[in-house]
Design a protein around this motif. Structure first.
Motif, mmCIF file in Angstrom:
data_model
loop_
_atom_site.group_PDB
_atom_site.id
_atom_site.type_symbol
_atom_site.label_atom_id
_atom_site.label_comp_id
_atom_site.label_asym_id
_atom_site.label_seq_id
_atom_site.Cartn_x
_atom_site.Cartn_y
_atom_site.Cartn_z
ATOM 1 N N MET A 123 0.816 -1.222 0.000
ATOM 2 C CA MET A 123 0.000 0.000 0.000
ATOM 3 C C MET A 123 0.846 1.266 0.000
ATOM 4 N N GLU A 124 2.169 1.109 0.025
ATOM 5 C CA GLU A 124 3.061 2.254 -0.161
ATOM 6 C C GLU A 124 2.990 2.770 -1.586
ATOM 7 N N ALA A 125 2.401 2.003 -2.471
ATOM 8 C CA ALA A 125 2.274 2.406 -3.871
ATOM 9 C C ALA A 125 1.305 3.582 -4.015
ATOM 10 N N PRO A 126 1.420 4.343 -5.113
ATOM 11 C CA PRO A 126 0.421 5.383 -5.384
ATOM 12 C C PRO A 126 -0.977 4.783 -5.500
ATOM 13 N N THR A 127 -1.987 5.580 -5.211
ATOM 14 C CA THR A 127 -3.365 5.069 -5.175
ATOM 15 C C THR A 127 -3.813 4.390 -6.465
ATOM 16 N N PRO A 128 -3.541 4.952 -7.666
ATOM 17 C CA PRO A 128 -3.972 4.243 -8.884
ATOM 18 C C PRO A 128 -3.365 2.847 -8.999
ATOM 19 N N LEU A 173 -8.298 -14.429 8.752
ATOM 20 C CA LEU A 173 -7.154 -13.616 9.159
ATOM 21 C C LEU A 173 -7.241 -12.211 8.565
ATOM 22 N N GLY A 174 -7.537 -12.123 7.253
ATOM 23 C CA GLY A 174 -7.642 -10.820 6.611
ATOM 24 C C GLY A 174 -8.775 -9.984 7.177
ATOM 25 N N GLY A 175 -9.922 -10.617 7.410
ATOM 26 C CA GLY A 175 -11.058 -9.894 7.968
ATOM 27 C C GLY A 175 -10.797 -9.391 9.373
ATOM 28 N N THR A 176 -10.130 -10.221 10.184
ATOM 29 C CA THR A 176 -9.815 -9.825 11.560
ATOM 30 C C THR A 176 -8.830 -8.664 11.588
ATOM 31 N N LEU A 184 -6.273 3.717 6.394
ATOM 32 C CA LEU A 184 -7.422 3.434 5.533
ATOM 33 C C LEU A 184 -7.073 2.477 4.402
ATOM 34 N N LYS A 185 -5.909 2.665 3.771
ATOM 35 C CA LYS A 185 -5.525 1.773 2.677
ATOM 36 C C LYS A 185 -5.196 0.369 3.183
ATOM 37 N N ARG A 186 -4.631 0.270 4.394
ATOM 38 C CA ARG A 186 -4.337 -1.050 4.951
ATOM 39 C C ARG A 186 -5.629 -1.787 5.319
ATOM 40 N N VAL A 187 -6.648 -1.042 5.753
ATOM 41 C CA VAL A 187 -7.957 -1.658 5.994
ATOM 42 C C VAL A 187 -8.471 -2.306 4.713
ATOM 43 N N LEU A 188 -8.388 -1.546 3.613
ATOM 44 C CA LEU A 188 -8.851 -2.070 2.322
ATOM 45 C C LEU A 188 -7.986 -3.238 1.854
ATOM 46 N N ALA A 189 -6.683 -3.177 2.153
ATOM 47 C CA ALA A 189 -5.787 -4.271 1.763
ATOM 48 C C ALA A 189 -6.131 -5.555 2.512
ATOM 49 N N PHE A 190 -6.341 -5.452 3.827
ATOM 50 C CA PHE A 190 -6.697 -6.641 4.609
ATOM 51 C C PHE A 190 -8.068 -7.181 4.184
ATOM 52 N N ALA A 191 -8.994 -6.265 3.854
ATOM 53 C CA ALA A 191 -10.302 -6.709 3.365
ATOM 54 C C ALA A 191 -10.165 -7.436 2.028
ATOM 55 N N THR A 192 -9.226 -6.976 1.210
ATOM 56 C CA THR A 192 -8.956 -7.656 -0.063
ATOM 57 C C THR A 192 -8.413 -9.060 0.181
ATOM 58 N N ILE A 193 -7.497 -9.193 1.151
ATOM 59 C CA ILE A 193 -6.967 -10.519 1.502
ATOM 60 C C ILE A 193 -8.102 -11.450 1.914
#
Length: 266
Positions: A123-128, A173-176, A184-193
């Motif tokens: 998630m260190e990447a640019p948003t696009p 694990l990702g949902g927890t 905010l981006k890490r929340v979306l990343a874990f939700a993606t997992i």
């Protein structure tokens, strides 16, 4: 660089020859390395890019060995041919080794446990980049490969146990972790997992209903997670923070963004 990745991803999906698929598979890893580390002046971006490259690149090498052995076991490197030779491949002495090698390649690419740690760091990447690679495309490559090889490896206990177990663990694990993340981006990343784990679990179940659910979820996830990533990027751009504990009441100040985010979530 985004176009390079786009071409690589299309190559993965359209390739029918195992070696051609592997070449494009590794090209997605290389282009994602460039994209995640786009802001190369920041150490965190460089480290995240290198981590993603090492994890997915190593998984790609395991995939290469698995695809070569699969071609030997099935008498062809064409995936369209191998899908009709599932019974012969499943009876081959190297069947288990082939499955494990291909599974490692797919699991590293699609951030399955225990290889899931690279995705939140990316998630260190640019948003696009996060929007395109880490919600809709690159992380789905492993899902695509497993679905493509379902006729080859499906209908046996090893496939069922391995995919449903790892998929379920990854989903929980990702949902927890999403519940306790503050960025905010890490929340979306874990939700993606969590969603990726659910997709793997559905492929492991392998029934017609499960596969239909997998396809619908795969498309739906891209359609809602991409705008949510863009919303996170817009918030970061406007307020220079993505920390949830600092964003209370934001809907009153950015009503259009709140409506767009709500629509995507619905």
């Amino acid at each position: 660089t985004l176009f390079l990745f786009m071409g690589s991803m299309l190559g993965v999906v359209l390739a029918d020859h195992g070696i051609v698929l592997f070449v494009f598979w590794e090209l997605t890893s290389i282009s994602s390395y460039l994209l995640i580390g786009f802001d190369h002046r920041r150490e965190a971006a460089r480290s995240a890019a290198l981590q993603a490259l090492l994890v997915t690149g190593a998984g790609g090498l395991a995939l290469l060995v698995g695809l070569i052995l699969l071609g030997q076991a099935g008498g062809s490197m064409e995936l369209s041919t191998l899908t009709h030779r599932g019974e012969a491949i499943r009876s081959h002495p190297l069947h288990l080794a082939i499955f494990l090698l291909i599974r490692v390649g797919a699991f590293t690419k699609s951030a399955q446990f225990p290889f899931h740690f690279w995705l939140p760091n990316a998630m260190e990447a640019p948003t696009p980049v996060s929007t395109y690679l880490h919600s809709a495309t690159m992380v789905k490559a492993g899902i695509y490969l497993l679905a493509r090889l379902l006729p080859v490896f499906g209908n046996n206990e090893v496939w069922l146990v391995a995919l449903t177990t790892i998929g379920s663990v990854t989903m929980i694990l990702g949902g927890t972790q999403a519940l306790f993340a503050n960025d905010l981006k890490r929340v979306l990343a874990f939700a993606t997992i969590a969603v990726l784990g659910m997709l793997v679990m559905l492929i492991g179940i392998g029934t017609e209903t499960a596969i239909l659910a997998m396809f619908i979820t795969l498309v739906a996830h891209a359609l809602y997670k991409a705008p949510l990533f863009f919303a996170a990027g817009a918030i970061d751009h406007a307020l220079h923070t993505r920390q949830l504990n600092q964003l209370s009441g934001l809907g009153r100040h950015m009503p259009f963004m709140a409506c767009a985010s709500l629509l995507a979530a619905v």
